[in-house]
Design a protein around this motif. Structure first.
Motif, short mmCIF file in Angstrom:
data_model
loop_
_atom_site.label_atom_id
_atom_site.label_comp_id
_atom_site.label_asym_id
_atom_site.label_seq_id
_atom_site.Cartn_x
_atom_site.Cartn_y
_atom_site.Cartn_z
N GLY A 66 0.79 -1.20 -0.12
CA GLY A 66 -0.05 0.03 -0.01
C GLY A 66 0.93 1.24 0.15
O GLY A 66 2.09 1.20 0.13
N ARG A 67 0.15 2.10 -0.30
CA ARG A 67 0.63 3.80 -0.30
C ARG A 67 1.93 3.95 -1.27
O ARG A 67 2.88 4.48 -0.59
CB ARG A 67 0.98 4.32 1.34
CG ARG A 67 -0.21 3.88 2.18
CD ARG A 67 -0.97 5.15 2.04
NE ARG A 67 -1.92 5.44 3.07
CZ ARG A 67 -3.09 4.75 3.53
NH1 ARG A 67 -3.53 3.62 2.75
NH2 ARG A 67 -3.66 5.32 4.43
N VAL A 68 1.74 3.35 -2.30
CA VAL A 68 2.88 3.24 -3.44
C VAL A 68 2.81 4.84 -3.94
O VAL A 68 1.48 5.16 -4.48
CB VAL A 68 2.57 2.13 -4.65
CG1 VAL A 68 3.62 2.21 -5.53
CG2 VAL A 68 2.55 0.93 -3.86
N ALA A 69 3.84 5.30 -3.88
CA ALA A 69 3.99 6.81 -4.48
C ALA A 69 5.22 7.05 -4.98
O ALA A 69 6.45 6.46 -4.46
CB ALA A 69 3.81 7.80 -3.08
N VAL A 70 5.18 7.85 -6.10
CA VAL A 70 6.72 8.32 -6.63
C VAL A 70 6.53 9.70 -6.82
O VAL A 70 5.51 10.14 -7.49
CB VAL A 70 6.86 7.44 -7.99
CG1 VAL A 70 7.92 8.16 -8.52
CG2 VAL A 70 7.06 6.09 -7.75
N ARG A 71 7.50 10.40 -6.45
CA ARG A 71 7.48 12.01 -6.54
C ARG A 71 7.35 12.21 -8.21
O ARG A 71 7.88 11.59 -9.11
CB ARG A 71 8.83 12.39 -6.41
CG ARG A 71 8.86 13.97 -6.39
CD ARG A 71 10.06 14.52 -5.66
NE ARG A 71 9.53 14.77 -4.31
CZ ARG A 71 9.99 14.21 -2.92
NH1 ARG A 71 11.17 13.38 -3.32
NH2 ARG A 71 9.53 14.40 -1.86
N GLN A 72 6.52 13.27 -8.50
CA GLN A 72 5.88 13.40 -10.05
C GLN A 72 7.27 13.50 -10.82
O GLN A 72 7.21 13.22 -11.85
CB GLN A 72 4.99 14.73 -9.84
CG GLN A 72 4.50 14.88 -11.13
CD GLN A 72 3.49 16.22 -11.12
OE1 GLN A 72 3.82 17.15 -10.15
NE2 GLN A 72 2.36 15.99 -11.65
N LEU A 73 8.10 14.32 -10.65
CA LEU A 73 9.49 14.49 -11.30
C LEU A 73 10.38 13.30 -11.69
O LEU A 73 10.70 13.10 -12.81
CB LEU A 73 10.33 15.57 -10.94
CG LEU A 73 9.68 17.06 -10.77
CD1 LEU A 73 10.99 17.89 -10.16
CD2 LEU A 73 9.42 17.57 -12.21
#
Length: 152
Positions: free
Chosen positions: A73-80
């Motif tokens: 869960g809570r998989v996130a990658v910085r936009q850039l």
């Protein structure tokens, strides 16, 4: 892109706090998930992972050990940093880490527009679509694939 380092980090360590800040950036600021829903009781017992590139935390996820499976869960990658395979590498590393501890059944809830990404990792969607954080989601798993059926 500099080499990517992926590692598990203790809750509330400096790196985990950077992961929490990244989650806020992605989920609360970008995707407008209510802040009260972003953190939950699982953050204290989860295994948190970070992806580090160019000296900063650019990706994160957490694993929650449950009796029936391990929840990603809570998989996130910085936009850039998106579009560089970071989420794929992060998930693969976290799953390998869990497998070394004897866990081999994985589950997640995916934003409905991300199903194809998770299918490329061997997951299959099942059950009805539901709302989470104000966005449509589907449950997915990488086991008992033949019995997984969508409900609409």
């Amino acid at each position: 892109m500099s080499e990517l380092a992926i590692l598990p980090v203790p809750c509330f360590s400096l790196l985990c706090n950077a992961a929490f800040a990244l989650r806020r950036e992605v989920f609360v600021w970008e995707q407008k998930v209510p802040e009260a829903e972003e953190h939950d009781e699982y953050d204290l017992s989860a295994t948190h992972f970070v992806a580090i590139s160019e000296g900063e935390v650019v990706g994160t996820l957490r694993l929650i050990d449950l009796p029936e499976h391990t929840k990603i869960g809570r998989v996130a990658v910085r936009q850039l940093f998106r579009g560089r395979g970071i989420a794929h590498k992060l998930i693969a590393a976290a799953m390998a880490h869990a497998r070394q501890r004897g866990q081999d059944r994985f589950y997640l809830t995916a934003q409905s527009d991300k199903l194809g990404f998770y299918e490329s990792l061997g997951f299959v969607a099942f059950g009805p679509e539901f709302q989470d954080g104000g966005m449509p989601h589907r449950a997915m798993r990488d086991y008992d694939r033949e019995s997984a059926h969508l409900v609409d």
